[in-house]
Motif scaffolding. Structure first.
Motif, short mmCIF file in Angstrom:
data_model
loop_
_atom_site.label_atom_id
_atom_site.label_comp_id
_atom_site.label_asym_id
_atom_site.label_seq_id
_atom_site.Cartn_x
_atom_site.Cartn_y
_atom_site.Cartn_z
N ILE A 1 0.87 -1.18 0.00
CA ILE A 1 0.00 0.00 0.00
C ILE A 1 0.90 1.23 0.00
N LEU A 2 0.57 2.18 -0.86
CA LEU A 2 1.31 3.44 -0.92
C LEU A 2 0.37 4.60 -0.60
N ILE A 3 0.74 5.38 0.37
CA ILE A 3 0.05 6.63 0.68
C ILE A 3 1.13 7.70 0.60
N GLU A 4 1.00 8.59 -0.36
CA GLU A 4 2.04 9.59 -0.59
C GLU A 4 1.48 10.99 -0.43
N ASN A 5 2.26 11.81 0.25
CA ASN A 5 1.95 13.23 0.39
C ASN A 5 0.61 13.48 1.08
N LEU A 6 0.32 12.72 2.13
CA LEU A 6 -0.85 12.99 2.95
C LEU A 6 -0.57 14.31 3.67
N THR A 7 -1.35 15.33 3.37
CA THR A 7 -1.05 16.69 3.82
C THR A 7 -2.21 17.23 4.66
N PHE A 8 -1.85 17.77 5.83
CA PHE A 8 -2.84 18.37 6.71
C PHE A 8 -2.11 19.27 7.71
N ASP A 9 -2.84 20.04 8.49
CA ASP A 9 -2.28 20.91 9.51
C ASP A 9 -2.38 20.25 10.87
N ALA A 10 -1.35 20.47 11.70
CA ALA A 10 -1.33 19.89 13.04
C ALA A 10 -0.40 20.69 13.94
N ILE A 11 -0.63 20.58 15.22
CA ILE A 11 0.29 21.11 16.24
C ILE A 11 1.35 20.04 16.45
N ILE A 12 2.59 20.36 16.10
CA ILE A 12 3.70 19.42 16.32
C ILE A 12 5.00 20.22 16.36
N GLY A 13 5.82 19.90 17.33
CA GLY A 13 7.11 20.58 17.44
C GLY A 13 7.40 20.99 18.87
N ILE A 14 8.63 21.46 19.07
CA ILE A 14 9.05 21.86 20.41
C ILE A 14 9.22 23.38 20.55
N LEU A 15 9.22 24.09 19.45
CA LEU A 15 9.35 25.54 19.52
C LEU A 15 8.03 26.15 20.00
N ASP A 16 8.12 27.31 20.67
CA ASP A 16 6.93 27.93 21.26
C ASP A 16 5.81 28.12 20.24
N PHE A 17 6.14 28.67 19.06
CA PHE A 17 5.10 28.94 18.08
C PHE A 17 4.52 27.64 17.48
N GLU A 18 5.29 26.55 17.52
CA GLU A 18 4.78 25.27 17.02
C GLU A 18 3.74 24.67 17.96
N ARG A 19 3.77 25.08 19.22
CA ARG A 19 2.82 24.56 20.19
C ARG A 19 1.48 25.31 20.15
N THR A 20 1.45 26.47 19.47
CA THR A 20 0.21 27.25 19.43
C THR A 20 -0.39 27.34 18.04
N ASP A 21 0.45 27.33 17.01
CA ASP A 21 -0.03 27.50 15.65
C ASP A 21 0.11 26.20 14.85
N PRO A 22 -0.99 25.67 14.34
CA PRO A 22 -0.87 24.47 13.49
C PRO A 22 -0.01 24.77 12.27
N GLN A 23 0.76 23.78 11.87
CA GLN A 23 1.59 23.92 10.68
C GLN A 23 1.31 22.76 9.74
N GLN A 24 1.63 22.97 8.49
CA GLN A 24 1.42 21.92 7.50
C GLN A 24 2.42 20.79 7.71
N VAL A 25 1.91 19.56 7.65
CA VAL A 25 2.77 18.37 7.69
C VAL A 25 2.43 17.50 6.48
N GLN A 26 3.40 16.71 6.06
CA GLN A 26 3.23 15.79 4.95
C GLN A 26 3.75 14.43 5.39
N ILE A 27 2.96 13.40 5.15
CA ILE A 27 3.34 12.06 5.58
C ILE A 27 3.23 11.10 4.40
N ASP A 28 4.27 10.28 4.25
CA ASP A 28 4.26 9.18 3.29
C ASP A 28 4.25 7.88 4.10
N CYS A 29 3.50 6.91 3.61
CA CYS A 29 3.38 5.63 4.30
C CYS A 29 3.40 4.51 3.28
#
Length: 108
Positions: free
Chosen positions: A3-31
């Protein structure tokens, strides 16, 4: 079967920087999933994509590495037919001049 899932794109809160904890950012996942297909036993790729997106958005991970480990465990638990799994997690907008990410392969 693979199974190939490529470039699954959505916004999420992820990261350790202060602004990453408050503002969702775009992420891309391949599986990529390897499993033994036997006619009636198949894995629905739409269910996989939904689980990945829901998990990342709900958990609000600090580290991409942790996200990959949790996703792999959760996918294997929910879809025991999985023999091997590759996950790539990218944050395309965190640095101005490149896309960064982490990749890991899992064998079960």
């Amino acid at each position: 079967m693979k199974i190939l899932i490529e470039n699954l794109t959505f916004d999420a809160i992820i990261g350790i920087l202060d602004f990453e904890r408050t503002d969702p950012q775009q992420v891309q996942i391949d599986c990529t999933i390897d499993y033994t297909y036997t006619g009636d036993n198949f894995i629905n790729y739409a269910d996989i994509a939904c689980m990945i997106e829901t998990t990342v958005q709900t958990e609000q991970f600090e580290l991409i590495e942790t996200a990959l480990e949790v996703l792999a465990a959760k996918l294997k638990l929910s879809f025991p037919l999985i023999d091997a799994l590759s996950l790539t997690f990218r944050k395309p907008n965190i640095l101005p001049n490149c896309t960064v990410g982490v990749q890991k392969n899992f064998i079960f």
